[in-house]
Design a protein around this motif. Structure first.
Motif, short mmCIF file in Angstrom:
data_model
loop_
_atom_site.label_atom_id
_atom_site.label_comp_id
_atom_site.label_asym_id
_atom_site.label_seq_id
_atom_site.Cartn_x
_atom_site.Cartn_y
_atom_site.Cartn_z
N GLY A 68 -0.66 12.39 24.03
CA GLY A 68 0.07 12.49 22.69
C GLY A 68 -1.07 12.14 21.68
N ASN A 69 -0.72 11.41 20.45
CA ASN A 69 -1.36 11.04 19.41
C ASN A 69 -1.37 9.41 19.17
N ILE A 70 -2.70 8.90 19.09
CA ILE A 70 -2.73 7.33 18.75
C ILE A 70 -3.25 7.12 17.48
N ARG A 71 -2.72 6.35 16.54
CA ARG A 71 -3.50 6.22 15.21
C ARG A 71 -3.36 4.72 15.02
N LEU A 72 -4.57 4.13 14.15
CA LEU A 72 -4.32 3.11 13.77
C LEU A 72 -3.94 3.19 12.18
N GLU A 73 -2.94 2.27 12.04
CA GLU A 73 -2.28 2.21 10.52
C GLU A 73 -2.82 0.91 9.94
N VAL A 74 -3.26 0.71 8.76
CA VAL A 74 -3.55 -0.44 8.10
C VAL A 74 -2.79 -0.36 6.96
N VAL A 75 -1.84 -1.59 6.48
CA VAL A 75 -1.09 -1.73 5.31
C VAL A 75 -1.69 -2.90 4.61
N ALA A 76 -2.39 -2.44 3.27
CA ALA A 76 -3.17 -3.32 2.46
C ALA A 76 -2.32 -3.40 1.30
N GLU A 77 -1.68 -4.41 0.80
CA GLU A 77 -1.13 -4.75 -0.53
C GLU A 77 -0.11 -3.33 -0.82
N ASP A 78 0.65 -3.08 0.18
CA ASP A 78 1.89 -1.96 -0.03
C ASP A 78 1.00 -0.64 -0.02
N THR A 79 -0.11 -0.54 0.45
CA THR A 79 -0.62 0.90 0.48
C THR A 79 -0.72 1.12 2.22
N LEU A 80 -0.60 2.36 2.76
CA LEU A 80 -0.83 2.72 4.08
C LEU A 80 -1.83 3.68 4.24
N PHE A 81 -2.92 2.93 4.88
CA PHE A 81 -4.13 3.82 5.28
C PHE A 81 -3.95 4.01 6.91
N THR A 82 -4.51 5.08 7.46
CA THR A 82 -4.84 5.60 8.78
C THR A 82 -6.29 5.97 8.63
N PRO A 83 -7.23 4.84 9.00
CA PRO A 83 -8.35 4.90 9.18
C PRO A 83 -9.08 5.67 10.57
N TRP A 84 -8.24 5.68 11.56
CA TRP A 84 -8.58 6.24 12.83
C TRP A 84 -7.61 6.88 13.45
N GLU A 85 -7.61 7.89 14.22
CA GLU A 85 -6.82 8.81 14.83
C GLU A 85 -7.54 9.35 16.09
#
Length: 186
Positions: A68-85
């Motif tokens: 399947g798919n794996i991803r890193l999610e970073v939540v910084a001050e109510d903003t969602l980032f997906t810097p790696w997948e």
């Protein structure tokens, strides 16, 4: 392709650089998605930007050979980032495989009868003593010419033990002498 394991815990590690937001207030998580469901693993980000997300053993959660798919999610001050997948595949870190080469069945036991021809040589005095001693042991175990085929294992054990404990120069003569005595005692 990222590897996940059913039988081994692991630690997902990475370095994160975040601009415009505080690392101390940020959160990191790893999302593992299959076609049927998603798993979420929470982690932490140190003030130096080191991200660590522990991934527990997946046995019972995801089967081997699942992808399947794996991803890193970073939540910084109510903003969602997906810097790696990345794509992932689930495997076992320890495996045992068996390849059966042949299958054999036990062969039937074939009983062979041995004929012994005894020469008429006179045994020496020590050989006579060995014959007498062995004959006494056979009588004690009730072994005679009539039942020797049934008690051949006991006979073999008695003779082998005796010969091991009492060195005999000519074992063939002693065994021949015992057979003569057993024949006479019919």
């Amino acid at each position: 392709m990222y590897k996940l394991f059913t039988d081994k815990s692991e630690l997902f590690e990475c370095d994160i650089k975040l601009e415009g937001a505080s690392l101390g207030k940020s959160k990191a998580r790893l999302v593992v998605e299959t076609s049927d469901y998603s798993l979420l693993f929470n982690g932490s980000i140190s003030s130096g930007g080191k991200c660590e997300i522990p991934i527990r053993k997946l046995k019972g959660l995801i089967d081997e050979n699942t992808s399947g798919n794996i991803r890193l999610e970073v939540v910084a001050e109510d903003t969602l980032f997906t810097p790696w997948e990345s794509d992932f595949e689930v495997d076992a870190s320890k495996k045992v495989t068996v390849e059966v080469k042949t299958q054999t069945t036990k062969k039937p036991i074939v009983e062979a009868k041995v004929r012994v021809k005894v020469k008429n040589e006179k045994p020496t005095l020590t050989e006579k003593q060995h014959i007498i001693n062995l004959f006494k042991l056979l009588v004690k175990e009730d072994i005679n010419v009539d039942n020797i085929s049934y008690k051949h294992n006991a006979l073999n054990n008695i003779v082998a033990t005796y010969l091991q404990d009492n060195p005999v120069k000519n074992a063939d003569k002693v065994i021949g002498g015992i057979l003569k005595v057993l024949e006479k005692r019919k």
